[in-house]
Enzyme design. Structure first.
Site, PDB file in Angstrom:
ATOM      1  N   CYS A 116     -39.954 -78.317  53.071  1.00 25.63           N
ATOM      2  CA  CYS A 116     -40.626 -79.610  53.297  1.00 25.63           C
ATOM      3  C   CYS A 116     -40.585 -80.517  52.071  1.00 25.63           C
ATOM      4  O   CYS A 116     -40.811 -81.715  52.180  1.00 25.63           O
ATOM      5  CB  CYS A 116     -42.073 -79.394  53.728  1.00 25.63           C
ATOM      6  N   HIS A 257     -46.400 -85.746  52.707  1.00 24.23           N
ATOM      7  CA  HIS A 257     -45.705 -84.935  53.705  1.00 24.23           C
ATOM      8  C   HIS A 257     -46.598 -84.841  54.939  1.00 24.23           C
ATOM      9  O   HIS A 257     -47.796 -84.568  54.833  1.00 24.23           O
ATOM     10  CB  HIS A 257     -45.414 -83.552  53.125  1.00 24.23           C
ATOM     11  N   ASN A 287     -44.450 -82.282  62.470  1.00 23.60           N
ATOM     12  CA  ASN A 287     -44.047 -81.892  61.112  1.00 23.60           C
ATOM     13  C   ASN A 287     -42.526 -81.727  61.094  1.00 23.60           C
ATOM     14  O   ASN A 287     -41.997 -80.736  61.587  1.00 23.60           O
ATOM     15  CB  ASN A 287     -44.758 -80.585  60.738  1.00 23.60           C
TER      16      ASN A 287
HETATM   17  O1  UT7 Z   1     -44.995 -78.083  56.347  1.00 27.98           O
HETATM   18  C1  UT7 Z   1     -45.427 -77.402  55.228  1.00 27.98           C
HETATM   19  C2  UT7 Z   1     -45.872 -76.046  55.498  1.00 27.98           C
HETATM   20  N1  UT7 Z   1     -46.678 -75.871  56.676  1.00 27.98           N
HETATM   21  C3  UT7 Z   1     -47.961 -76.265  56.747  1.00 27.98           C
HETATM   22  O2  UT7 Z   1     -48.466 -76.943  55.884  1.00 27.98           O
HETATM   23  C4  UT7 Z   1     -48.765 -75.778  57.907  1.00 27.98           C
HETATM   24  C5  UT7 Z   1     -50.100 -75.257  57.419  1.00 27.98           C
HETATM   25  N2  UT7 Z   1     -50.909 -74.640  58.470  1.00 27.98           N
HETATM   26  C6  UT7 Z   1     -51.454 -75.339  59.483  1.00 27.98           C
HETATM   27  O3  UT7 Z   1     -51.208 -76.510  59.669  1.00 27.98           O
HETATM   28  C7  UT7 Z   1     -52.458 -74.621  60.347  1.00 27.98           C
HETATM   29  O4  UT7 Z   1     -52.813 -73.397  59.726  1.00 27.98           O
HETATM   30  C8  UT7 Z   1     -52.012 -74.357  61.812  1.00 27.98           C
HETATM   31  C9  UT7 Z   1     -51.911 -75.669  62.568  1.00 27.98           C
HETATM   32  C10 UT7 Z   1     -50.681 -73.633  61.842  1.00 27.98           C
HETATM   33  C11 UT7 Z   1     -53.073 -73.497  62.504  1.00 27.98           C
HETATM   34  O5  UT7 Z   1     -54.342 -74.157  62.419  1.00 27.98           O
HETATM   35  P1  UT7 Z   1     -55.632 -73.379  61.869  1.00 27.98           P
HETATM   36  O6  UT7 Z   1     -56.732 -74.317  61.950  1.00 27.98           O
HETATM   37  O7  UT7 Z   1     -55.288 -72.783  60.534  1.00 27.98           O
HETATM   38  O8  UT7 Z   1     -55.805 -72.278  62.969  1.00 27.98           O
HETATM   39  P2  UT7 Z   1     -55.918 -70.696  62.799  1.00 27.98           P
HETATM   40  O9  UT7 Z   1     -54.567 -70.103  62.650  1.00 27.98           O
HETATM   41  O10 UT7 Z   1     -56.954 -70.386  61.764  1.00 27.98           O
HETATM   42  O11 UT7 Z   1     -56.515 -70.322  64.222  1.00 27.98           O
HETATM   43  C12 UT7 Z   1     -57.818 -70.756  64.644  1.00 27.98           C
HETATM   44  C13 UT7 Z   1     -58.022 -70.298  66.082  1.00 27.98           C
HETATM   45  C14 UT7 Z   1     -57.661 -68.828  66.302  1.00 27.98           C
HETATM   46  O12 UT7 Z   1     -58.539 -68.316  67.279  1.00 27.98           O
HETATM   47  P3  UT7 Z   1     -59.845 -67.463  66.871  1.00 27.98           P
HETATM   48  O13 UT7 Z   1     -59.328 -66.317  66.050  1.00 27.98           O
HETATM   49  O14 UT7 Z   1     -60.694 -68.407  66.062  1.00 27.98           O
HETATM   50  O15 UT7 Z   1     -60.427 -67.085  68.186  1.00 27.98           O
HETATM   51  C15 UT7 Z   1     -56.255 -68.892  66.822  1.00 27.98           C
HETATM   52  O16 UT7 Z   1     -55.933 -67.779  67.611  1.00 27.98           O
HETATM   53  O17 UT7 Z   1     -57.167 -71.053  66.960  1.00 27.98           O
HETATM   54  C16 UT7 Z   1     -56.294 -70.158  67.658  1.00 27.98           C
HETATM   55  N3  UT7 Z   1     -54.995 -70.806  67.729  1.00 27.98           N
HETATM   56  C17 UT7 Z   1     -54.614 -71.634  68.719  1.00 27.98           C
HETATM   57  N4  UT7 Z   1     -55.238 -72.018  69.844  1.00 27.98           N
HETATM   58  C18 UT7 Z   1     -54.575 -72.879  70.650  1.00 27.98           C
HETATM   59  C19 UT7 Z   1     -53.983 -70.745  66.816  1.00 27.98           C
HETATM   60  N5  UT7 Z   1     -52.965 -71.535  67.203  1.00 27.98           N
HETATM   61  C20 UT7 Z   1     -53.327 -72.070  68.384  1.00 27.98           C
HETATM   62  C21 UT7 Z   1     -52.691 -72.965  69.267  1.00 27.98           C
HETATM   63  N6  UT7 Z   1     -53.365 -73.328  70.385  1.00 27.98           N
HETATM   64  N7  UT7 Z   1     -51.474 -73.460  69.030  1.00 27.98           N
END
Ligand code: UT7
Length: 330
Positions: A116, A257, A287
């Protein structure tokens, strides 16, 4: 020799025609929904290439726009730098394919593999080449066809990543204040496996068995990457401002970004820049990794948000990890 060495003479971008909404992804059977994606990422839709649509064609389209705006002919380009993690071919570089498509026969062409941060790293390399006298005119492209390397059943990544290309022409600054005022770049390879493609390279060549393991696709520890992104983007904004000897109050526009709107908001808050001075288009483009900053830059130009004379702060973070920043007087 004093800065600025180079300035941004022209910008362009190109995205595939096909738009994929959050509802479209849910309809593909991915266990997700529009409300979750919008709340946790800020993304409403993204552009996704058709299988036969090449990254080279997106690069060429974006570049022709940037070159036309800069008033630069193909023969005037000394160097072509492409930041990408999803080239059309692993050998040779994406940049030589773009060179041929554009007819830049005098140019040296090579890729930068900084995920990125690819466009930002490329812009710093281009600026440095101009400063050293190795080049006068550098075409810097950030481009991705991430749809080809994403596991479309992995809701952690497939809702986030998208396709597109952004291009900028850097030219030698000849006096005045317009141009790149400071640069900062850092990496930390110890954390590489938080965001990577385990298979497909020479360490783990692609075999028929790879297919079932899905190790050829992007693997991301989302929450961990998120934390590092916030921390590193904060460092990046601090360092570029310090090196340009300006403060956040001097910044007219932050173009970060476009990874996730929550990372963007945290970066702006840390820097002390209000959100009305932050350019956000992750809602429409998702992204696009290396392409995200140059697409946002050109979008800001086309929307009339970025005007000549403005002081712009760019900040990037990506796999590697890699991060960096630029202050540009546009
Ligand atoms: O581009 C440069 C590098 N990349 C980045 O900068 C990306 C950085 N990471 C992120 O943007 C975020 O971590 C994500 C968008 C990938 C995920 O968001 P998050 O707020 O960190 O979610 P999480 O992984 O902590 O998950 C929270 C909850 C979980 O459920 P529980 O355990 O709280 O019941 C996940 O299972 O949301 C659930 N979940 C989803 N639900 C619906 C995770 N992904 C999804 C989804 N749809 N796509």
């Amino acid at each position: 020799m004093k800065r600025p060495y180079s300035y941004i003479a022209g910008t362009g971008h190109a995205v595939p025609a096909k738009v994929v909404t959050n509802d479209d992804i849910a309809a593909m059977g991915v266990e997700t929904n529009d409300a979750w994606i919008q709340e946790r990422t800020g993304i409403r839709q993204r552009h996704i290439a058709e299988p036969g649509e090449s990254l080279s064609s997106l690069c060429a389209k974006a570049s022709l726009q940037a070159m036309a705006r800069a008033g630069v002919q193909p023969g005037e380009i000394d160097t072509i730098i492409v930041g990408t993690a999803s080239p059309d071919h692993l050998l040779p570089s994406q940049a030589v394919e773009v060179q041929t498509a554009l007819g830049c026969s005098r140019a040296a062409a090579f890729d930068v593999a900084s995920a990125c941060s690819g466009w930002l790293y490329g812009a710093i390399v281009g600026d440095s080449m101009i400063a050293s006298g190795a080049a006068d005119t550098v075409l810097v492209i950030g481009a991705e066809k991430l749809s080809a390397i994403v596991d479309w059943t992995d809701r952690n990544t497939c809702i986030l990543f998208a396709d597109g290309a952004g291009a900028t022409v850097l030219r030698r600054a000849r006096g005045g204040q317009k141009g790149i005022m400071s640069t900062f770049m850092r990496s930390d390879g110890a954390l590489a496996e938080l965001l990577w493609r385990p298979a497909g390279g020479a360490a783990e060549p692609f075999t028929p068995e790879t297919h079932g393991t899905k190790r050829q696709f992007i693997h991301m520890a989302g929450r961990e990457v998120f934390k590092h992104a916030v921390r590193s983007m904060a460092e990046a904004t601090d360092r570029a401002l310090d090196m340009a000897r300006i403060t956040a109050a001097d910044v007219d526009l932050l173009i970060p970004h476009q990874a996730n709107v929550r990372i963007i908001e945290a970066t702006a808050k840390h820097a002390g820049i209000s959100m009305d001075k932050v350019f956000v288009n992750v809602d429409r483009f998702g992204n696009t990794s290396a392409a995200s900053i140059p697409i946002a830059l050109n979008d800001a130009v086309e929307q009339g948000v970025l005007k000549e004379g403005m002081t712009v702060l760019f900040a990037a973070f990506g796999a590697g990890f890699t991060w960096g920043s630029l202050v540009v007087r546009y």
